[in-house]
Design a protein around this motif. Structure first.
Motif, PDB file in Angstrom:
ATOM      1  N   VAL A 198       1.677   3.928  -0.545  1.00 24.25           N
ATOM      2  CA  VAL A 198       0.638   4.715   0.122  1.00 24.25           C
ATOM      3  C   VAL A 198      -0.759   4.169  -0.170  1.00 24.25           C
ATOM      4  O   VAL A 198      -1.634   4.188   0.697  1.00 24.25           O
ATOM      5  CB  VAL A 198       0.740   6.206  -0.292  1.00 24.25           C
ATOM      6  N   GLY A 199      -0.968   3.655  -1.364  1.00 22.15           N
ATOM      7  CA  GLY A 199      -2.293   3.156  -1.746  1.00 22.15           C
ATOM      8  C   GLY A 199      -2.855   2.118  -0.784  1.00 22.15           C
ATOM      9  O   GLY A 199      -3.935   2.325  -0.207  1.00 22.15           O
ATOM     10  N   PRO A 200      -2.160   0.988  -0.568  1.00 21.04           N
ATOM     11  CA  PRO A 200      -2.678  -0.019   0.365  1.00 21.04           C
ATOM     12  C   PRO A 200      -2.806   0.511   1.798  1.00 21.04           C
ATOM     13  O   PRO A 200      -3.729   0.148   2.516  1.00 21.04           O
ATOM     14  CB  PRO A 200      -1.642  -1.145   0.303  1.00 21.04           C
ATOM     15  N   PHE A 201      -1.905   1.394   2.193  1.00 18.42           N
ATOM     16  CA  PHE A 201      -1.951   1.977   3.538  1.00 18.42           C
ATOM     17  C   PHE A 201      -3.251   2.757   3.732  1.00 18.42           C
ATOM     18  O   PHE A 201      -3.958   2.582   4.731  1.00 18.42           O
ATOM     19  CB  PHE A 201      -0.728   2.878   3.742  1.00 18.42           C
ATOM     20  N   GLN A 202      -3.581   3.607   2.775  1.00 23.09           N
ATOM     21  CA  GLN A 202      -4.792   4.423   2.882  1.00 23.09           C
ATOM     22  C   GLN A 202      -6.049   3.566   2.798  1.00 23.09           C
ATOM     23  O   GLN A 202      -7.013   3.792   3.546  1.00 23.09           O
ATOM     24  CB  GLN A 202      -4.807   5.493   1.797  1.00 23.09           C
ATOM     25  N   LYS A 203      -6.045   2.576   1.920  1.00 25.77           N
ATOM     26  CA  LYS A 203      -7.206   1.685   1.804  1.00 25.77           C
ATOM     27  C   LYS A 203      -7.434   0.927   3.110  1.00 25.77           C
ATOM     28  O   LYS A 203      -8.567   0.762   3.557  1.00 25.77           O
ATOM     29  CB  LYS A 203      -7.008   0.691   0.660  1.00 25.77           C
TER      30      LYS A 203
ATOM     31  N   GLU B  23      -9.705  -8.610   4.071  1.00 30.50           N
ATOM     32  CA  GLU B  23      -9.195  -7.636   3.111  1.00 30.50           C
ATOM     33  C   GLU B  23      -8.133  -6.740   3.743  1.00 30.50           C
ATOM     34  O   GLU B  23      -7.124  -6.416   3.118  1.00 30.50           O
ATOM     35  CB  GLU B  23     -10.347  -6.789   2.565  1.00 30.50           C
ATOM     36  N   SER B  24      -8.334  -6.379   4.996  1.00 25.62           N
ATOM     37  CA  SER B  24      -7.368  -5.547   5.707  1.00 25.62           C
ATOM     38  C   SER B  24      -6.025  -6.264   5.859  1.00 25.62           C
ATOM     39  O   SER B  24      -4.959  -5.662   5.682  1.00 25.62           O
ATOM     40  CB  SER B  24      -7.925  -5.171   7.082  1.00 25.62           C
ATOM     41  N   ALA B  25      -6.076  -7.538   6.164  1.00 29.66           N
ATOM     42  CA  ALA B  25      -4.844  -8.327   6.295  1.00 29.66           C
ATOM     43  C   ALA B  25      -4.113  -8.410   4.963  1.00 29.66           C
ATOM     44  O   ALA B  25      -2.874  -8.312   4.906  1.00 29.66           O
ATOM     45  CB  ALA B  25      -5.164  -9.718   6.828  1.00 29.66           C
ATOM     46  N   GLN B  26      -4.876  -8.580   3.890  1.00 31.84           N
ATOM     47  CA  GLN B  26      -4.272  -8.645   2.556  1.00 31.84           C
ATOM     48  C   GLN B  26      -3.619  -7.303   2.210  1.00 31.84           C
ATOM     49  O   GLN B  26      -2.509  -7.266   1.671  1.00 31.84           O
ATOM     50  CB  GLN B  26      -5.324  -9.003   1.519  1.00 31.84           C
ATOM     51  N   LEU B  27      -4.307  -6.205   2.523  1.00 34.41           N
ATOM     52  CA  LEU B  27      -3.750  -4.885   2.238  1.00 34.41           C
ATOM     53  C   LEU B  27      -2.492  -4.617   3.061  1.00 34.41           C
ATOM     54  O   LEU B  27      -1.556  -3.989   2.579  1.00 34.41           O
ATOM     55  CB  LEU B  27      -4.799  -3.793   2.507  1.00 34.41           C
ATOM     56  N   GLU B  28      -2.464  -5.101   4.297  1.00 38.88           N
ATOM     57  CA  GLU B  28      -1.268  -4.922   5.113  1.00 38.88           C
ATOM     58  C   GLU B  28      -0.082  -5.665   4.502  1.00 38.88           C
ATOM     59  O   GLU B  28       1.036  -5.147   4.464  1.00 38.88           O
ATOM     60  CB  GLU B  28      -1.491  -5.395   6.546  1.00 38.88           C
ATOM     61  N   ALA B  29      -0.326  -6.869   4.000  1.00 46.22           N
ATOM     62  CA  ALA B  29       0.747  -7.626   3.350  1.00 46.22           C
ATOM     63  C   ALA B  29       1.243  -6.895   2.103  1.00 46.22           C
ATOM     64  O   ALA B  29       2.452  -6.808   1.869  1.00 46.22           O
ATOM     65  CB  ALA B  29       0.254  -9.029   2.993  1.00 46.22           C
ATOM     66  N   GLU B  30       0.313  -6.339   1.316  1.00 43.73           N
ATOM     67  CA  GLU B  30       0.700  -5.564   0.132  1.00 43.73           C
ATOM     68  C   GLU B  30       1.491  -4.334   0.532  1.00 43.73           C
ATOM     69  O   GLU B  30       2.471  -3.973  -0.129  1.00 43.73           O
ATOM     70  CB  GLU B  30      -0.545  -5.131  -0.652  1.00 43.73           C
TER      71      GLU B  30
END
Length: 76
Positions: free
Chosen positions: A16-21, A45-52
Protein backbone atom coordinates in the motif's frame (compact mmCIF):
# COMPACT_ATOMS: atom_id res chain seq x y z
CA UNK A 1 0.42 -16.94 19.90
CA UNK A 2 0.75 -15.09 16.66
CA UNK A 3 -2.09 -14.52 14.25
CA UNK A 4 -1.67 -16.48 10.98
CA UNK A 5 -2.81 -13.39 9.05
CA UNK A 6 0.02 -11.20 10.39
CA UNK A 7 2.36 -11.92 7.42
CA UNK A 8 -0.49 -11.03 5.04
CA UNK A 9 -1.12 -7.75 6.85
CA UNK A 10 2.57 -6.91 6.75
CA UNK A 11 2.83 -7.67 3.02
CA UNK A 12 -0.34 -5.68 2.35
CA UNK A 13 1.01 -2.66 4.24
CA UNK A 14 4.24 -2.95 2.27
CA UNK A 15 2.28 -2.87 -1.00
CA UNK A 16 0.00 0.00 0.00
CA UNK A 17 2.85 2.41 0.76
CA UNK A 18 4.24 2.78 -2.79
CA UNK A 19 0.69 2.79 -4.20
CA UNK A 20 -0.37 5.74 -2.04
CA UNK A 21 2.87 7.64 -2.64
CA UNK A 22 2.46 7.20 -6.40
CA UNK A 23 -1.10 8.52 -6.31
CA UNK A 24 0.13 11.57 -4.39
CA UNK A 25 2.76 12.19 -7.08
CA UNK A 26 0.18 11.81 -9.84
CA UNK A 27 -2.01 14.41 -8.13
CA UNK A 28 0.97 16.79 -8.01
CA UNK A 29 1.67 16.13 -11.71
CA UNK A 30 -1.87 17.21 -12.58
CA UNK A 31 -1.27 20.66 -11.11
CA UNK A 32 -0.62 23.36 -13.67
CA UNK A 33 2.23 25.11 -11.88
CA UNK A 34 4.64 22.14 -11.89
CA UNK A 35 7.84 23.09 -13.68
CA UNK A 36 9.43 21.03 -16.42
CA UNK A 37 12.34 19.81 -14.28
CA UNK A 38 10.10 18.99 -11.33
CA UNK A 39 7.68 17.18 -13.66
CA UNK A 40 10.49 15.01 -15.04
CA UNK A 41 11.64 14.22 -11.51
CA UNK A 42 8.10 13.27 -10.45
CA UNK A 43 7.58 11.06 -13.49
CA UNK A 44 10.83 9.21 -12.76
CA UNK A 45 9.92 8.78 -9.10
CA UNK A 46 6.42 7.63 -10.06
CA UNK A 47 7.84 4.94 -12.34
CA UNK A 48 10.14 3.75 -9.57
CA UNK A 49 7.23 3.60 -7.11
CA UNK A 50 5.16 1.62 -9.60
CA UNK A 51 7.96 -0.94 -9.93
CA UNK A 52 8.18 -1.18 -6.12
CA UNK A 53 4.41 -1.57 -5.92
CA UNK A 54 4.33 -4.40 -8.47
CA UNK A 55 7.16 -6.17 -6.64
CA UNK A 56 5.29 -5.78 -3.34
CA UNK A 57 2.11 -7.15 -4.94
CA UNK A 58 3.99 -10.25 -6.06
CA UNK A 59 5.23 -10.67 -2.49
CA UNK A 60 1.70 -10.20 -1.17
CA UNK A 61 0.40 -12.85 -3.55
CA UNK A 62 3.04 -15.32 -2.38
CA UNK A 63 2.26 -14.67 1.29
CA UNK A 64 -1.47 -15.00 0.61
CA UNK A 65 -0.92 -18.32 -1.17
CA UNK A 66 1.02 -19.62 1.86
CA UNK A 67 -1.51 -18.43 4.46
CA UNK A 68 -3.45 -21.39 5.91
CA UNK A 69 -6.46 -19.23 6.82
CA UNK A 70 -6.83 -17.91 3.28
CA UNK A 71 -6.19 -21.32 1.73
CA UNK A 72 -8.96 -22.77 3.88
CA UNK A 73 -11.37 -20.01 2.78
CA UNK A 74 -10.48 -20.50 -0.88
CA UNK A 75 -11.01 -24.26 -0.69
CA UNK A 76 -14.42 -23.89 0.93
Amino acid sequence: MSNPLDPVRTAFDKAVGPFQKRHTLIAILKEEDVGKDRRAELVKESAQLEAEWVEALVGLRKVMDECPVLREKMDA
